[in-house]
Scaffold this motif. Structure first.
Motif, mmCIF file in Angstrom:
data_model
loop_
_atom_site.group_PDB
_atom_site.id
_atom_site.type_symbol
_atom_site.label_atom_id
_atom_site.label_comp_id
_atom_site.label_asym_id
_atom_site.label_seq_id
_atom_site.Cartn_x
_atom_site.Cartn_y
_atom_site.Cartn_z
ATOM 1 N N PRO A 51 0.828 -1.209 0.000
ATOM 2 C CA PRO A 51 0.000 0.000 0.000
ATOM 3 C C PRO A 51 0.858 1.253 0.000
ATOM 4 C CG PRO A 51 -0.051 -1.055 2.141
ATOM 5 C CD PRO A 51 0.711 -1.964 1.229
ATOM 6 N N THR A 65 -1.761 1.511 -4.301
ATOM 7 C CA THR A 65 -0.506 0.769 -4.354
ATOM 8 C C THR A 65 0.510 1.526 -5.183
ATOM 9 O OG1 THR A 65 -1.284 -0.485 -6.249
ATOM 10 C CG2 THR A 65 -1.544 -1.507 -4.091
ATOM 11 N N LYS A 101 -13.196 -5.154 2.412
ATOM 12 C CA LYS A 101 -12.597 -4.077 1.617
ATOM 13 C C LYS A 101 -12.909 -4.137 0.131
ATOM 14 C CE LYS A 101 -8.909 -3.182 4.793
ATOM 15 N NZ LYS A 101 -8.061 -2.044 4.928
ATOM 16 N N ARG A 105 -9.315 -4.892 -3.734
ATOM 17 C CA ARG A 105 -8.324 -4.839 -2.660
ATOM 18 C C ARG A 105 -7.966 -6.252 -2.216
ATOM 19 N NH1 ARG A 105 -6.709 -0.639 0.523
ATOM 20 N NH2 ARG A 105 -6.840 0.357 -1.491
#
Length: 167
Positions: A51, A65, A101, A105
């Protein structure tokens, strides 16, 4: 430098990774992983599967990212989405993350896990051993019992717990 057949078989033992994908991973990563990347985290960072960390004055701004090796990253995310229904650790990780999420993700989380697993398999010269679909439930068994007990009591049920016998 030739690609080692044993390394391909090691990577092929990971769920979601087939022979072609293992060859592609080794082509992108190189064969001398231990000298190229001192740690699994650095390899994941190089691939762009970590991340972002954009923070200002204590406020998180973006967790997009970072840019990395786009060929390896897209291949691993594709592999991650392919394990979503499987009955193993990576499938459970995908479903658990997707519930909280979202699917995109979850794909990145599982791709990161696959790459970490690949690092340890290649550096330790071991085959993949799955932790099992119920790994997360085993980790949090006591809290699941307490949570379920509270939910049933809040619905008006009287519950008594009988401890399972150790086998």
């Amino acid at each position: 430098v030739s690609i080692n057949q044993e390394d391909i078989e090691r990577l092929d033992s990971i769920p979601g990774i087939a022979t072609r994908m293992a060859e592609q991973m080794l082509a992108e990563l190189g064969t001398d992983i231990k000298n190229q990347f001192p740690s699994a985290s650095q390899m994941c960072s190089w691939a762009g599967l970590v991340p972002g960390n954009n923070e200002s004055a204590g406020k998180r701004k973006s967790s997009k990212t970072k840019n990395g090796n786009k060929y390896l990253k897209s291949a691993l995310i594709e592999a991650a989405h392919s394990v979503r229904g499987s009955k193993n650790y990576l499938g459970a990780l995908y479903r658990r993350t997707a519930a909280r999420k979202g699917k995109k993700r979850a794909g990145i989380v599982v791709a990161h896990a696959i790459l970490r697993i690949a690092y340890y398999l290649l550096t330790r010269k071991e085959m993949y051993v799955d932790l099992g679909e119920d790994y997360f439930d085993k980790q949090k068994q006591q809290s699941i019992v307490r949570h379920s007990l509270r939910r049933l009591e809040s619905l008006g049920y009287t519950v008594s717990i009988i401890e399972p016998e150790a086998s």
